[in-house]
Design an enzyme around this catalytic site. Structure first.
Site, PDB file in Angstrom:
ATOM      1  N   PHE A 184       1.011  -1.189   0.170  1.00  0.00           N
ATOM      2  CA  PHE A 184      -0.168   0.239   0.038  1.00  0.00           C
ATOM      3  C   PHE A 184       0.542   1.149   0.250  1.00  0.00           C
ATOM      4  O   PHE A 184       0.477   2.196  -0.799  1.00  0.00           O
ATOM      5  CB  PHE A 184      -1.389   0.092   0.664  1.00  0.00           C
ATOM      6  CG  PHE A 184      -2.218  -1.452   0.940  1.00  0.00           C
ATOM      7  CD1 PHE A 184      -2.529  -1.814  -0.143  1.00  0.00           C
ATOM      8  CD2 PHE A 184      -2.692  -1.951   2.553  1.00  0.00           C
ATOM      9  CE1 PHE A 184      -3.605  -2.604  -0.365  1.00  0.00           C
ATOM     10  CE2 PHE A 184      -3.705  -2.634   2.550  1.00  0.00           C
ATOM     11  CZ  PHE A 184      -3.729  -3.618   1.279  1.00  0.00           C
ATOM     12  N   GLY A 185       2.464   1.316   0.312  1.00  0.00           N
ATOM     13  CA  GLY A 185       2.870   2.498   0.787  1.00  0.00           C
ATOM     14  C   GLY A 185       4.456   2.191   1.133  1.00  0.00           C
ATOM     15  O   GLY A 185       4.747   1.369   0.458  1.00  0.00           O
ATOM     16  N   ASP A 242      -1.485 -10.750  11.139  1.00  0.00           N
ATOM     17  CA  ASP A 242      -0.265 -10.786  10.399  1.00  0.00           C
ATOM     18  C   ASP A 242       1.579 -10.808  10.972  1.00  0.00           C
ATOM     19  O   ASP A 242       2.369 -10.448  10.541  1.00  0.00           O
ATOM     20  CB  ASP A 242      -0.051  -9.572   9.266  1.00  0.00           C
ATOM     21  CG  ASP A 242       0.819 -10.120   8.611  1.00  0.00           C
ATOM     22  OD1 ASP A 242       1.076 -11.074   7.574  1.00  0.00           O
ATOM     23  OD2 ASP A 242       1.237  -9.493   7.159  1.00  0.00           O
TER      24      ASP A 242
END
Length: 543
Positions: free
Chosen positions: A46-47, A161
């Site tokens: 995402f980034g 995660d």
């Protein structure tokens, strides 16, 4: 050097004195305070992650470059978690803000957080040529991560995660857990059986998370898989330890020096069923302490308490120990997949058609031998055997969609006069031929009776069995149950609505049923219409 965080900048490197990017004109000193000095990672989905300087203090800046609403939701979720939690093993969030690129109205979302110095455990293993860690270090690291998870779960979050690359080993030997972008808050939706976002890492995520339903105990499974990697030097899905054919993880052969008690504990963390894993982090911490007492040599000096343990001890002395509440009892639903439902549906179709054929054949035989057909003005010119076969076929046909169409057509024919219907016949059809066909249907309408009988038998089959046993014979054979979205028994009204919804959704080439192949909770169109769901046997977590 100062870096421009504009993802579209052609030359992001700039000399330190510059306040604006020489290539794109975007501001280099964020919020008039933070100067970006180097790129730490661009591997995120995402980034990007940067190092920034806040006067003389080094910090970490995460920049979201994916403008998808779901990406923003996860980004803001991580900001909330990091600003809420307070633990030496978790980077402290320091704020979430928007940054506008020059000549671009769409902002970049930025998250500032404490910088954790060190290397992640994946890099640690790589630099040590993937040599397994020893038992003493495994126990120490297990204790540290369990302590961090205890704080996370105590605040009603879970990580989702956990893996070696998300655990940082700091220079002082302490561990930190990072990347809370996938973290989720424990809410009533999860407790009642709602689905959550399907984010996971293959090899480390438990079965329920791969199906889109993560619970707090999912973190324990990932923790166990992480220590399999550390104790063997092999990824959990490596063919050296993972048997793809039997779905078994045979890792102990590559960790021969690990005590059986510790190996059993790691296998308990990785149990396929949620109910077979520890109920909460307090149980894990207790078991780790017992393992330390049993396995570590008496001559081994005790490890110094971590900062979090010192803090806990101080709080207990000041306020007295506060008992940790047990996790609430959860209900775990495993959704019945498309192929299980398809196979069960085939079994039910065979049973229903056979039942309808038998009942119709038997009734026609009895009616003929008793002379009731002649008394009712129904004359059969063939043999009794032919009558039984014909009525059995017609009744079996009544359990299908074609049979339902024939019933509707029969009702239409019996309800209107041929003159009325002929008005709606297109001019290109011969009206005389249509009227002849109409009279033929009306003369032989008696065949609608066994067809209608088959339809009624099918309706009663589903209605009675799903009401009494929460599933038909086909579903029960494959261990499936029909329940509502709260994982409770359907009412008779819901079952009836589900049946007729199924009939309607099956008409367009069974596309309604095929939706069970790709909808999130394996729900066919009639499940959506009736508010039902097909699940495997319920699994309850907790004591």
């Amino acid at each position: 050097m100062s870096l421009c965080i504009n993802p579209g900048c052609s030359k992001p490197e700039n000399p330190d004195p510059c306040k604006f990017c020489q290539a794109c004109g975007s501001e280099l000193v964020l919020l008039g305070r933070y100067r970006v000095t180097r790129l730490l990672s661009n591997k995120g989905g995402f980034g990007y992650t940067y190092e920034v300087m806040d006067h003389d203090t080094s910090k970490v800046l995460k920049v979201l470059i994916n403008d998808h609403p779901h990406a923003l939701e996860l980004f803001e979720q991580e900001a909330e978690v990091l600003c809420t939690l307070s633990h030496p093993g978790i980077p402290k969030g320091e704020g979430h803000f928007k940054y506008f690129i020059r000549n671009n109205p769409t902002p970049l979302h930025c998250l500032l957080m404490e910088k954790i110095e060190g290397i992640d455990l994946e890099d640690y293993q790589r630099k040590h040529d993937f040599h397994p860690i020893n038992q003493e270090l495994a126990l120490e690291w297990l204790s540290q991560i369990a302590s961090i998870l205890h704080e996370v779960h105590r605040r009603h979050f879970f990580h989702r995660d956990i893996k070696p690359s998300n655990i940082i080993l700091k220079p002082d030997g302490q561990l930190s857990l990072i990347d809370f972008g996938a973290a989720r808050q424990v809410t009533g939706t999860i407790i009642s059986g709602g689905q959550n976002t399907g984010i996971y890492t293959v090899g480390y995520a438990p079965p329920e998370q791969e199906r889109g339903y993560a619970v707090p105990q999912s973190d324990f499974y990932a923790l166990g898989r992480t220590f399999v990697y550390l104790l063997t030097g092999k990824e959990p899905n490596d063919a050296a330890i993972y048997d793809y054919h039997n779905n078994e993880l045979n890792w102990r052969k590559l960790a021969p020096n690990i005590n059986k008690k510790l190996a059993d504990f790691i296998d308990e963390l990785m149990a396929n069923k949620v109910i077979e894993r520890p109920t909460d982090t307090s149980v894990i911490l207790q078991k780790i302490n017992r393992l330390k007492q049993d396995l570590l040599q008496p001559s081994t000096p005790p490890s110094p308490p971590t900062v979090s343990q010192n803090k806990t001890i101080t709080q207990k002395k000041a306020k007295g120990a506060t008992p940790v509440k047990a996790s609430p009892k959860l209900t775990m639903m495993e959704y019945g997949g498309f192929w299980l439902r398809f196979q069960s549906a085939m079994i039910d179709e065979i049973i229903v058609m056979s039942l309808a054929a038998f009942v119709a054949g038997y009734l026609s035989y009895k009616l003929e031998t008793l002379g009731l057909l002649d008394r009712w003005g129904i004359h059969w010119s063939g043999t009794i055997k032919e009558l039984i076969i014909a009525s059995s076929i017609a009744s079996a046909l009544g359990t299908t969609i074609l049979g339902l169409i024939l019933i509707l057509l029969g009702i239409l024919v019996m309800s209107f006069t041929p003159e009325y219907l002929s008005k709606f016949i297109p001019v290109f059809l011969n009206t005389k031929n249509f009227l002849d066909f109409f009279f033929l249907l009306k003369t032989h309408f008696i065949w609608l009776v066994p067809i209608l009988l088959g339809s009624i038998i099918k309706w009663l089959y589903y209605l009675v069995l799903e009401w009494l046993f929460q599933g038909t014979f086909g579903k029960l054979f494959f261990g499936l149950q029909v329940r509502n979205l709260q994982n409770k028994r359907l009412s008779l009204r819901q079952i009836n609505r589900r049946y007729w919804s199924k009939i309607l959704s099956s008409m367009p080439l069974y596309l309604g049923f095929m939706l069970a192949g790709w909808t999130p909770r394996k729900r066919a169109l009639h499940d959506w219409m009736a508010g039902s769901i097909v699940v495997k046997k319920s699994i309850k977590t907790g004591e």
